[in-house]
Design an enzyme around this catalytic site. Structure first.
Site, PDB file in Angstrom:
ATOM      1  N   TYR A 170       0.795  -1.371  -0.011  1.00  0.00           N
ATOM      2  CA  TYR A 170       0.070  -0.487  -0.207  1.00  0.00           C
ATOM      3  C   TYR A 170       0.730   1.045  -0.244  1.00  0.00           C
ATOM      4  O   TYR A 170       0.485   2.733   0.132  1.00  0.00           O
ATOM      5  CB  TYR A 170      -0.551   0.339   1.550  1.00  0.00           C
ATOM      6  CG  TYR A 170      -2.363  -0.954   1.380  1.00  0.00           C
ATOM      7  CD1 TYR A 170      -2.052  -1.967   1.444  1.00  0.00           C
ATOM      8  CD2 TYR A 170      -3.513  -0.582   1.215  1.00  0.00           C
ATOM      9  CE1 TYR A 170      -2.822  -3.360   0.927  1.00  0.00           C
ATOM     10  CE2 TYR A 170      -4.112  -1.597   0.795  1.00  0.00           C
ATOM     11  CZ  TYR A 170      -4.077  -2.733   1.215  1.00  0.00           C
ATOM     12  OH  TYR A 170      -5.041  -4.069   0.599  1.00  0.00           O
ATOM     13  N   LYS A 216       4.373 -15.582   4.976  1.00  0.00           N
ATOM     14  CA  LYS A 216       4.137 -15.993   3.409  1.00  0.00           C
ATOM     15  C   LYS A 216       5.477 -16.310   3.416  1.00  0.00           C
ATOM     16  O   LYS A 216       6.478 -15.990   2.541  1.00  0.00           O
ATOM     17  CB  LYS A 216       2.945 -15.331   2.305  1.00  0.00           C
ATOM     18  CG  LYS A 216       2.347 -16.716   1.373  1.00  0.00           C
ATOM     19  CD  LYS A 216       2.013 -18.046   1.333  1.00  0.00           C
ATOM     20  CE  LYS A 216       2.429 -18.489   0.403  1.00  0.00           C
ATOM     21  NZ  LYS A 216       1.486 -19.807  -0.028  1.00  0.00           N
ATOM     22  N   ASP A 249      -2.693 -18.358   3.187  1.00  0.00           N
ATOM     23  CA  ASP A 249      -3.225 -19.810   2.651  1.00  0.00           C
ATOM     24  C   ASP A 249      -4.119 -20.454   4.216  1.00  0.00           C
ATOM     25  O   ASP A 249      -5.541 -20.499   3.744  1.00  0.00           O
ATOM     26  CB  ASP A 249      -2.987 -20.317   1.443  1.00  0.00           C
ATOM     27  CG  ASP A 249      -1.846 -20.484   1.979  1.00  0.00           C
ATOM     28  OD1 ASP A 249      -1.089 -20.322   2.734  1.00  0.00           O
ATOM     29  OD2 ASP A 249      -1.053 -21.366   0.883  1.00  0.00           O
ATOM     30  N   ASP A 273      -6.337  -6.685   4.999  1.00  0.00           N
ATOM     31  CA  ASP A 273      -6.653  -6.001   4.444  1.00  0.00           C
ATOM     32  C   ASP A 273      -8.416  -7.341   3.786  1.00  0.00           C
ATOM     33  O   ASP A 273      -9.037  -7.423   4.034  1.00  0.00           O
ATOM     34  CB  ASP A 273      -6.689  -5.184   2.887  1.00  0.00           C
ATOM     35  CG  ASP A 273      -8.165  -4.916   2.226  1.00  0.00           C
ATOM     36  OD1 ASP A 273      -8.776  -4.780   3.012  1.00  0.00           O
ATOM     37  OD2 ASP A 273      -7.578  -4.510   1.457  1.00  0.00           O
ATOM     38  N   ASP A 277     -12.178  -9.342   5.595  1.00  0.00           N
ATOM     39  CA  ASP A 277     -13.276  -9.447   5.447  1.00  0.00           C
ATOM     40  C   ASP A 277     -13.327 -10.738   5.282  1.00  0.00           C
ATOM     41  O   ASP A 277     -14.738 -10.677   5.583  1.00  0.00           O
ATOM     42  CB  ASP A 277     -12.946  -8.510   3.560  1.00  0.00           C
ATOM     43  CG  ASP A 277     -12.877  -7.146   3.444  1.00  0.00           C
ATOM     44  OD1 ASP A 277     -12.641  -6.231   4.380  1.00  0.00           O
ATOM     45  OD2 ASP A 277     -13.861  -7.028   1.829  1.00  0.00           O
TER      46      ASP A 277
HETATM   47 MG    MG Z   1     -11.501  -4.053   2.318  1.00  0.00          MG
END
Ligand code: MG
Ligand code: NAI
Length: 377
Positions: A170, A216, A249, A273, A277
């Site tokens: 980001y 990861k 994962d 992020d 969700d």
């Molecule tokens: Mg989001």
């Protein structure tokens, strides 16, 4: 913030704050942001009668009107207040010259390095509702199969994703090199330690005292290796906190299947992020999920959802995500856990009583839901 996490439960401190003047910059933004934020402000004012509100602009509508998505006056107001409640903004799906997402800008501008995203199931009913809707559209299940799934969910889901909020993918360092499009994924030891300290401090104050480091590092040994090693090193200073490590994962699979096993998850920006969700589904989905962007001096609360153009202007948006975000501001920035508890309790009680907006399968309108919560306060 870290120095004050320890006194998060100090009631003397919160009483002083309750008496003195607290300031909040309110940024409704676009779409349903303009509808749900006033609801959250109304609820906040009920528990903080002395709260002083300053309204400010940001977002797409602001950009089309003024040429900037984040005016300097808004930045100055956030700075002066030290706390903001942000709705959501609409962002164009194609690049528009001069437009940058204001929330990403604010996170960088105020160094809001920790993004806290909790998920709690509201008890049995929402999980039940989710399972019914998911099993209706998939494989047929026997009564006992779905009963046992529901039984599993009776052990509480109460997890907190602590997402690094300034680095990873980001940083905006994306460019083309001939045929290659490249995004740089930046991880520093210092930022990894800083976010890990937040995660371990918060875990240490929770009943289960457990941190899962999600990374990861098998594929990204330099970047995620740095993150993992820094988090482990910080964790060594917290002998009471149990540390797990899970690859991202696998973490996604476990969040979808056994969310109860998680307490605090600490991870890098993009992983956090996406995983938050996934987790949000167990708490009732996008309309319910709250978030807090936390820095050393400034915090910005924002519901996880966007501007929801499909339902904007209809008065049916779920105000709970915004209301619970305001509660996070109380809990983690103003250090007023009793007031945060009051709001959360009122919200959960309203939902338990069957008051649900359309996204949760009900017919309660946004204002009715807000009034229910206000009534329970
Ligand atoms: Mg989001
Ligand atoms: P969205 O979160 O706005 O909507 C996704 C789905 O969730 C839609 O079906 C919507 O109706 C539903 N939903 C969202 N909030 C709800 C609420 N309070 N109550 C009930 N249902 C709700 O995400 P989407 O559709 O991907 O993006 C729409 C716009 O929002 C885009 O312009 C996007 O850039 C922006 N966005 C902004 C964010 C922010 O400002 N932090 C975050 C995510 C998206």
């Amino acid at each position: 913030m870290l120095s004050t996490v320890h006194c998060a439960l100090g009631s003397h401190h919160s009483e002083l704050l309750l008496m003195s003047e607290l300031n909040l910059c309110v940024i409704p933004g676009d779409g349903v942001g303009r509808e749900v934020i006033p609801c959250a402000v109304e609820v906040l004012q009920r528990v903080l009668p002395h709260l002083s509100i300053q309204e400010a602009n940001a977002g797409w509508e602001c950009f089309t009107r003024t040429g900037t998505a984040l005016p300097d006056t808004t930045v100055a107001t956030i700075h002066a207040c030290g706390a903001a409640l942000f709705g959501a903004v609409s962002s164009p799906s194609k690049k528009v010259e001069g437009y940058r997402s204001p929330i990403v800008q604010m996170r960088q501008r105020f160094d809001l390095y920790a993004n806290l995203r909790p998920t709690r199931d509201f008890g049995f009913s929402i999980a039940d509702f989710r399972l019914q809707t998911s099993s209706a559209s998939s494989e047929p299940q026997s009564q006992s199969q779905s009963q046992s799934k529901i039984q599993n969910l009776k052990s509480k889901i109460d997890l907190l994703i602590v997402r690094e909020n300034t680095q990873g993918l980001y940083t905006g360092r994306e460019y083309a090199r001939g045929d290659e499009a490249v995004a740089e994924r930046v991880i520093t030891r210092a930022a990894s330690e800083r976010i890990a300290r937040v995660a371990f401090e918060l875990a240490n104050a929770r009943p289960r005292k457990q941190v899962t480091i999600v990374h990861k590092a098998n594929i990204l040994p330099l970047t995620d290796g740095t993150f993992r090693d820094a988090a482990r090193a910080v964790g060594a200073n917290y002998p009471d906190v149990k540390i797990n490590e899970v690859l991202v994962d696998t973490a996604a699979m476990l969040l979808a299947s056994k969310p109860q096993q998680f307490d605090v998850i600490v991870t890098t920006n993009l992983f956090g992020d996406i995983l938050s969700d996934v987790a949000s589904v167990w708490g009732g989905g996008m309309g319910v999920a709250p978030a807090l962007n936390l820095g050393a001096n400034v915090a910005i609360a924002e519901p996880v959802h966007g501007s929801a153009p499909d339902i904007a202007g209809k008065g049916i948006a779920n105000p709970v995500g915004a209301i619970l975000s305001a509660a996070l501001l109380l809990r983690y920035h103003w250090h007023m856990p009793a007031q945060a508890d009051r709001i959360e309790h009122a919200v959960y009680t309203a939902i338990e009583q069957g008051h649900r907006t359309a996204d949760l399968g009900g017919t309660t309108t946004m204002q009715e839901m807000t009034n229910k919560v206000l009534g329970l306060l």
